[in-house]
Write an enzyme that holds these catalytic residues in place. Structure first.
Site, PDB file in Angstrom:
ATOM      1  CG  HIS A 307       5.706  -6.227  -9.565  1.00 34.25           C
ATOM      2  ND1 HIS A 307       5.774  -4.914  -9.966  1.00 34.25           N
ATOM      3  CD2 HIS A 307       6.965  -6.594  -9.259  1.00 34.25           C
ATOM      4  CE1 HIS A 307       7.028  -4.512  -9.930  1.00 34.25           C
ATOM      5  NE2 HIS A 307       7.781  -5.512  -9.507  1.00 34.25           N
ATOM      6  CG  ASP A 364      11.726 -11.894  -5.677  1.00 32.33           C
ATOM      7  OD1 ASP A 364      11.105 -10.823  -5.533  1.00 32.33           O
ATOM      8  OD2 ASP A 364      12.958 -11.969  -5.775  1.00 32.33           O
TER       9      ASP A 364
HETATM   10  C1  SDX Z   1      10.120  -7.225  -5.770  1.00 38.29           C
HETATM   11  O1  SDX Z   1       8.840  -2.625  -7.005  1.00 38.29           O
HETATM   12  C2  SDX Z   1       9.618  -3.434  -7.665  1.00 38.29           C
HETATM   13  O2  SDX Z   1       9.934  -3.242  -8.801  1.00 38.29           O
HETATM   14  C3  SDX Z   1      10.077  -4.628  -6.845  1.00 38.29           C
HETATM   15  C4  SDX Z   1      10.887  -5.678  -7.589  1.00 38.29           C
HETATM   16  C5  SDX Z   1      12.215  -5.110  -8.067  1.00 38.29           C
HETATM   17  O3  SDX Z   1      12.750  -5.658  -9.042  1.00 38.29           O
HETATM   18  O4  SDX Z   1      12.762  -4.208  -7.384  1.00 38.29           O
HETATM   19  O5  SDX Z   1      10.149  -6.158  -8.699  1.00 38.29           O
HETATM   20  C6  SDX Z   1      11.232  -6.844  -6.674  1.00 38.29           C
HETATM   21  O6  SDX Z   1      10.066  -6.742  -4.671  1.00 38.29           O
HETATM   22  C7  SDX Z   1       9.074  -8.174  -6.268  1.00 38.29           C
HETATM   23  C8  SDX Z   1       7.940  -8.427  -5.223  1.00 38.29           C
HETATM   24  C9  SDX Z   1       8.427  -9.489  -4.240  1.00 38.29           C
HETATM   25  N1  SDX Z   1       7.475  -9.619  -3.116  1.00 38.29           N
HETATM   26  C10 SDX Z   1       6.660 -10.692  -3.012  1.00 38.29           C
HETATM   27  O7  SDX Z   1       6.610 -11.593  -3.834  1.00 38.29           O
HETATM   28  C11 SDX Z   1       5.814 -10.718  -1.750  1.00 38.29           C
HETATM   29  C12 SDX Z   1       4.371 -11.110  -2.077  1.00 38.29           C
HETATM   30  N2  SDX Z   1       3.753 -10.016  -2.849  1.00 38.29           N
HETATM   31  C13 SDX Z   1       3.144  -8.957  -2.149  1.00 38.29           C
HETATM   32  O8  SDX Z   1       3.228  -8.840  -0.823  1.00 38.29           O
HETATM   33  C14 SDX Z   1       2.616  -7.816  -2.981  1.00 38.29           C
HETATM   34  O9  SDX Z   1       2.049  -8.334  -4.112  1.00 38.29           O
HETATM   35  C15 SDX Z   1       3.618  -6.759  -3.331  1.00 38.29           C
HETATM   36  C16 SDX Z   1       4.334  -6.252  -2.118  1.00 38.29           C
HETATM   37  C17 SDX Z   1       4.623  -7.265  -4.307  1.00 38.29           C
HETATM   38  C18 SDX Z   1       2.869  -5.595  -3.986  1.00 38.29           C
HETATM   39  O10 SDX Z   1       2.055  -5.047  -3.008  1.00 38.29           O
HETATM   40  P1  SDX Z   1       1.049  -3.836  -3.329  1.00 38.29           P
HETATM   41  O11 SDX Z   1       1.243  -3.311  -4.706  1.00 38.29           O
HETATM   42  O12 SDX Z   1       1.140  -2.895  -2.184  1.00 38.29           O
HETATM   43  O13 SDX Z   1      -0.367  -4.553  -3.360  1.00 38.29           O
HETATM   44  P2  SDX Z   1      -1.262  -4.816  -2.073  1.00 38.29           P
HETATM   45  O14 SDX Z   1      -0.407  -5.411  -0.995  1.00 38.29           O
HETATM   46  O15 SDX Z   1      -2.059  -3.594  -1.798  1.00 38.29           O
HETATM   47  O16 SDX Z   1      -2.208  -5.986  -2.625  1.00 38.29           O
HETATM   48  C19 SDX Z   1      -3.381  -5.694  -3.409  1.00 38.29           C
HETATM   49  C20 SDX Z   1      -4.333  -6.848  -3.117  1.00 38.29           C
HETATM   50  C21 SDX Z   1      -4.618  -7.035  -1.626  1.00 38.29           C
HETATM   51  O17 SDX Z   1      -5.877  -7.661  -1.505  1.00 38.29           O
HETATM   52  P3  SDX Z   1      -7.188  -6.710  -1.197  1.00 38.29           P
HETATM   53  O18 SDX Z   1      -6.879  -5.913   0.047  1.00 38.29           O
HETATM   54  O19 SDX Z   1      -7.385  -5.878  -2.447  1.00 38.29           O
HETATM   55  O20 SDX Z   1      -8.318  -7.742  -0.996  1.00 38.29           O
HETATM   56  O21 SDX Z   1      -3.740  -8.082  -3.538  1.00 38.29           O
HETATM   57  C22 SDX Z   1      -3.535  -8.920  -2.404  1.00 38.29           C
HETATM   58  C23 SDX Z   1      -3.580  -8.036  -1.194  1.00 38.29           C
HETATM   59  O22 SDX Z   1      -3.977  -8.774  -0.050  1.00 38.29           O
HETATM   60  N3  SDX Z   1      -2.202  -9.525  -2.581  1.00 38.29           N
HETATM   61  C24 SDX Z   1      -1.919 -10.798  -2.308  1.00 38.29           C
HETATM   62  C25 SDX Z   1      -0.565 -10.953  -2.675  1.00 38.29           C
HETATM   63  N4  SDX Z   1      -0.081  -9.792  -3.140  1.00 38.29           N
HETATM   64  C26 SDX Z   1      -1.098  -8.911  -3.078  1.00 38.29           C
HETATM   65  N5  SDX Z   1      -2.649 -11.797  -1.793  1.00 38.29           N
HETATM   66  C27 SDX Z   1      -2.016 -12.996  -1.636  1.00 38.29           C
HETATM   67  N6  SDX Z   1      -0.730 -13.236  -1.985  1.00 38.29           N
HETATM   68  C28 SDX Z   1       0.034 -12.232  -2.495  1.00 38.29           C
HETATM   69  N7  SDX Z   1       1.301 -12.438  -2.812  1.00 38.29           N
END
Ligand code: SDX
Length: 429
Positions: A307, A364
């Site tokens: 998140h 989620d």
């Molecule tokens: C919602 O914003 C809100 O409030 C949203 C929400 C709401 O109520 O409106 O809470 C609802 O959208 C919840 C999130 C639902 N999405 C997912 O579950 C999809 C999976 N999660 C991600 O794709 C990710 O964690 C996000 C999109 C939720 C957050 O992305 P960020 O903050 O941009 O973080 P990032 O993508 O830059 O990740 C940071 C690191 C990366 O690794 P490095 O480059 O540092 O090595 O964490 C890794 C990412 O690759 N990473 C994951 C991951 N999420 C982040 N690796 C594997 N699996 C994951 N799910």
């Protein structure tokens, strides 16, 4: 007394006012930065950038705190109805008995939709994703209520639009499902509560009216409350920026639905169940998928994990996880994907990759398990998120318009070609 931060660029000093909120969050006000220094800031994904000051929702990502207008999400999920939370978000206070009855009554009065909606529905192929249908139906309301297009309409006159949205979106959601399922659309039943009526429109059959199950109604009420608002998330920011151009509330909500659709946002609940089902069909090897999620060369992500704000736990996920156990046991359902989800969580939370990146289950991760248990088809999960988030989008839009915030128009750093002459091709006539 305003405090300032000092920025020194090329030996020149600039004073940036420090803004402090009621929960002691602090931000640098850079609204005069470009005029004074020619500089802009650059922040992909706005990870460090505030777009507004808001009184609707407070999040503390480190402490896992979520409050709506000061009320804890744990209390609201336990004690309030979804319509009470909607009223709280939109009007800033919990309704008293009279306000609640009036709000409820006025919403019931607008649950019916124009019969021409069926013509719009019939234009979609049966495989249309319900999120696309819902976004189109939300926009279509500008045609049925053209007065909503008037940007100078006083904010209190927009209450009728707010009630129409809260009243008609459940009907649109249910009709989008029945359209996709190829079954007859059910008309709203004003004798039922908001959630009971929704379940009736979703599941009643010609000779078999939906039989209200209090366990299911209570579970859905809680799910909708837990999705009601989340400060400046992707879709709420979309609703704000579309509304900032003085587009109508219907058009702004339609844009929010489209933003929520993405699998990184509200589409994640559908993606989680599809992921869990895939893991189940692949023999339930949780370790394999944890390793895939960690592999940078593998596009696979652990959906429902991570998140932007919560870096310890998502309080909503905690409540939903507990609720999932209760609902499934009360309904006598054994869902193997719940066990896979719990095993994934347990394994990930012991793995350095996830711990170092502070990746925890978000709202989620478990919600789809409850939605599935109460009979909601997977394709409908993002639409259910939209139904829950609707009052939050309305509250954010209303606050932005009431505060007369300027049109949203970010700047950029240009990295394209420098000036060059247009040389006509020899073969041109
Ligand atoms: C919602 O914003 C809100 O409030 C949203 C929400 C709401 O109520 O409106 O809470 C609802 O959208 C919840 C999130 C639902 N999405 C997912 O579950 C999809 C999976 N999660 C991600 O794709 C990710 O964690 C996000 C999109 C939720 C957050 O992305 P960020 O903050 O941009 O973080 P990032 O993508 O830059 O990740 C940071 C690191 C990366 O690794 P490095 O480059 O540092 O090595 O964490 C890794 C990412 O690759 N990473 C994951 C991951 N999420 C982040 N690796 C594997 N699996 C994951 N799910």
């Amino acid at each position: 007394m305003t405090k300032f931060a000092e920025l020194i660029v090329d030996g020149k000093s600039y004073q940036l006012p420090i803004v402090e909120g009621t929960e002691n969050e602090r931000g640098l006000d850079i609204s005069k930065l470009r005029a004074e220094s020619g500089l802009i800031t650059l922040d992909y994904g706005f990870k460090n950038t505030g777009s507004t000051q808001s009184a609707v929702t407070f999040l503390d990502g480190e402490k896992g705190i979520l409050r709506h207008r000061g009320y804890r999400i744990e209390d609201l999920a336990e004690k309030a109805t979804f319509l009470e939370v909607a009223y709280l978000l939109i009007y800033g206070k919990l309704p008293n008995e009279d306000e609640y009855q009036t709000f409820n009554k006025e919403i019931k009065e607008h649950q019916l939709v124009h019969e021409d909606i069926k013509k719009i529905l019939s234009g979609f192929p049966s495989n249309a994703h319900p999120m696309g249908v819902l976004s189109s139906l939300a926009t279509s309301q500008t045609a049925f209520f053209p007065e909503s297009l008037d940007p100078h309409r006083p904010i209190e006159k927009k209450d009728i639009t707010i009630r129409r949205l809260l009243a008609k979106i459940p009907t649109f959601v249910a009709w989008a499902h029945t359209k996709e399922a190829g079954i007859r659309q059910n008309y709203p039943n004003p004798k039922l509560s908001y959630v009971e009526n929704f379940m009736h429109m979703l599941f009643s059959k010609p000779n078999q009216p939906y039989e209200v199950d209090p366990i299911i109604v209570q579970a859905l009420e809680k799910i909708l409350i837990l999705h009601a608002d989340h400060e400046q998330n992707c879709s709420a920011s979309t609703v704000r920026i579309v509304g900032s151009s003085q587009a109508s509330l219907y058009a702004s909500i339609a844009a929010g639905i489209s933003a929520l659709w993405g699998p990184l946002h509200g589409g994640a609940n559908q993606a989680v169940i599809q992921m869990l089902e895939n893991i189940k069909h692949d023999g339930g090897d949780v370790e394999k998928y944890i390793n895939k999620a960690k592999d940078k060369d593998d596009p696979f992500r652990l959906m429902g994990f991570g998140h932007r704000v919560y870096k310890n736990f998502d309080p909503r996920a905690r409540i939903i996880k507990k609720n999932a156990d209760e609902v499934l046991s009360r309904l006598g359902i054994q869902d193997p994907v719940l066990d896979i989800a719990k095993k994934l969580e347990e394994t990930a939370l012991k793995d350095d990759y996830f711990v170092e990146r502070k990746l925890f289950p978000n709202v989620d991760f478990y919600s789809g398990i409850i939605l599935r248990a109460i009979g909601i088809p997977t394709l409908m999960f993002p639409v259910m998120f939209s139904l829950g988030r609707l009052p939050g989008w309305i509250a954010q839009w209303k606050e932005m318009r009431a505060n007369k915030e300027p049109i949203g128009r970010p700047r950029q750093i240009y990295v394209g070609e420098k000036e060059r002459d247009f040389v006509e091709r020899k073969d041109r006539k």
